[in-house]
Design a protein around this motif. Structure first.
Motif, short mmCIF file in Angstrom:
data_model
loop_
_atom_site.label_atom_id
_atom_site.label_comp_id
_atom_site.label_asym_id
_atom_site.label_seq_id
_atom_site.Cartn_x
_atom_site.Cartn_y
_atom_site.Cartn_z
N UNK A 40 74.01 49.60 75.95
CA UNK A 40 72.78 49.14 74.81
C UNK A 40 73.35 49.08 73.25
N UNK A 41 74.52 48.85 73.28
CA UNK A 41 75.50 48.73 71.90
C UNK A 41 75.12 50.15 70.83
N UNK A 42 75.34 49.42 69.46
CA UNK A 42 74.57 50.54 68.54
C UNK A 42 73.72 51.75 68.29
N UNK A 43 73.57 52.77 68.77
CA UNK A 43 72.59 53.58 68.93
C UNK A 43 72.15 54.80 67.31
N UNK A 44 71.69 54.51 66.70
CA UNK A 44 71.37 55.69 65.61
C UNK A 44 70.42 56.94 66.48
N UNK A 45 71.41 58.37 66.16
CA UNK A 45 71.23 59.56 67.09
C UNK A 45 70.49 60.58 65.57
N UNK A 46 69.13 61.07 65.27
CA UNK A 46 68.87 61.86 64.61
C UNK A 46 68.69 63.40 64.12
N UNK A 47 69.35 64.00 63.21
CA UNK A 47 69.02 65.56 63.53
C UNK A 47 68.60 66.53 62.25
N UNK A 48 67.95 67.33 62.25
CA UNK A 48 67.35 67.60 60.73
C UNK A 48 68.58 68.81 60.43
N UNK A 49 69.44 69.24 60.92
CA UNK A 49 70.70 71.09 61.17
C UNK A 49 72.06 70.16 60.63
N UNK A 50 72.70 70.61 60.86
CA UNK A 50 74.60 69.97 60.91
C UNK A 50 75.11 69.88 62.01
N UNK A 51 74.72 71.76 62.09
CA UNK A 51 74.47 71.84 63.38
C UNK A 51 74.46 71.56 64.67
N UNK A 52 73.05 70.40 64.63
CA UNK A 52 73.22 70.19 65.83
C UNK A 52 73.52 68.68 65.97
N UNK A 53 73.77 68.12 64.92
CA UNK A 53 74.37 67.29 65.33
C UNK A 53 75.73 67.19 65.42
N UNK A 54 76.27 68.49 65.17
CA UNK A 54 77.62 68.71 65.84
C UNK A 54 77.80 69.29 67.09
N UNK A 55 76.52 70.15 67.29
CA UNK A 55 76.60 70.41 69.08
C UNK A 55 76.31 69.07 69.82
N UNK A 56 76.06 68.63 68.91
CA UNK A 56 75.23 66.75 69.63
C UNK A 56 76.22 66.71 70.34
#
Length: 203
Positions: A57-73
């Motif tokens: 898929x190449x580069x992908x951008x994933x988004x989260x509303x909270x910092x800890x959601x991104x960290x958990x991801x």
């Protein structure tokens, strides 16, 4: 590396949204829970983002509303067998605090509710996330926690079913009816919810 986006919500789809940042549109893949919590189209939002890359898929951008959601991801993605889709699915059924609680009590069943996560992978997640800083807040211990619901039953549930009967995808129907439910209040009737949902869809 894009770590955060602040911009206007331009579009919301079934698995992604389009964020307009100074005239540049960023396609951001999000979980159903995040998509359901975005502000209405035309309003500003801030998304914490992660940019994994794959050969397919190449580069992908994933988004989260909270910092800890991104960290958990990021923590989930580091586990063998957990791709971006599975990591997002886990966060759809458990917030970072709930995930931390599930790991602490070795609740494989809660994690296994995520789409694409079988018993073996759920066990691996529990084992490898032990003692990891998953959440910014305290772990949430809910032994019989049920998967998060994006809409409430009764009138809202009937309105979602009605929109699906008109050919609207389930995730989109749930999102617009949830917004209508919040705007119109707990006592809103089915017909009012359907009308508001159709207006949101531009029909």
């Amino acid at each position: 590396m894009i770590g955060r986006l602040r911009g206007i919500v331009a579009e919301i789809g079934e698995e992604e949204c389009l964020i307009d940042v100074g005239g540049v549109g960023y396609v951001v893949r999000c979980g159903a829970k995040t998509l359901g919590r975005l502000p209405p189209i035309g309003e500003e939002t801030v998304l914490h983002t992660e940019n994994p890359w794959s050969e397919q898929l190449g580069p992908q951008l994933y988004g989260f509303l909270a910092r800890d959601e991104r960290r958990a991801f990021v923590l989930l993605r580091a586990i063998q067998g957990v791709g971006p889709k599975a990591a997002m699915a886990v966060l759809d059924v458990a917030s970072p605090a709930e995930l931390a609680g599930a790991v602490a009590r070795e609740d494989k069943a809660l994690i296994g509710r995520a789409n694409g996560v079988g018993p073996k992978l759920a066990q691996r997640i529990v084992t490898e996330l032990k003692d990891k800083p998953i959440s910014d807040g305290p772990a949430v211990f809910a032994p019989n926690a049920a998967p998060a619901r994006t809409v409430q039953p009764s009138a809202a549930g009937e309105a979602v079913s009605a929109l699906m009967g008109l050919g609207v995808a389930e995730s989109m129907a749930r999102r617009v009816i949830e917004q209508a439910h919040l705007r119109l209040g707990e006592e809103a009737e089915v017909s009012a919810l359907i009308k508001a949902g159709l207006q949101e869809l531009g029909r």
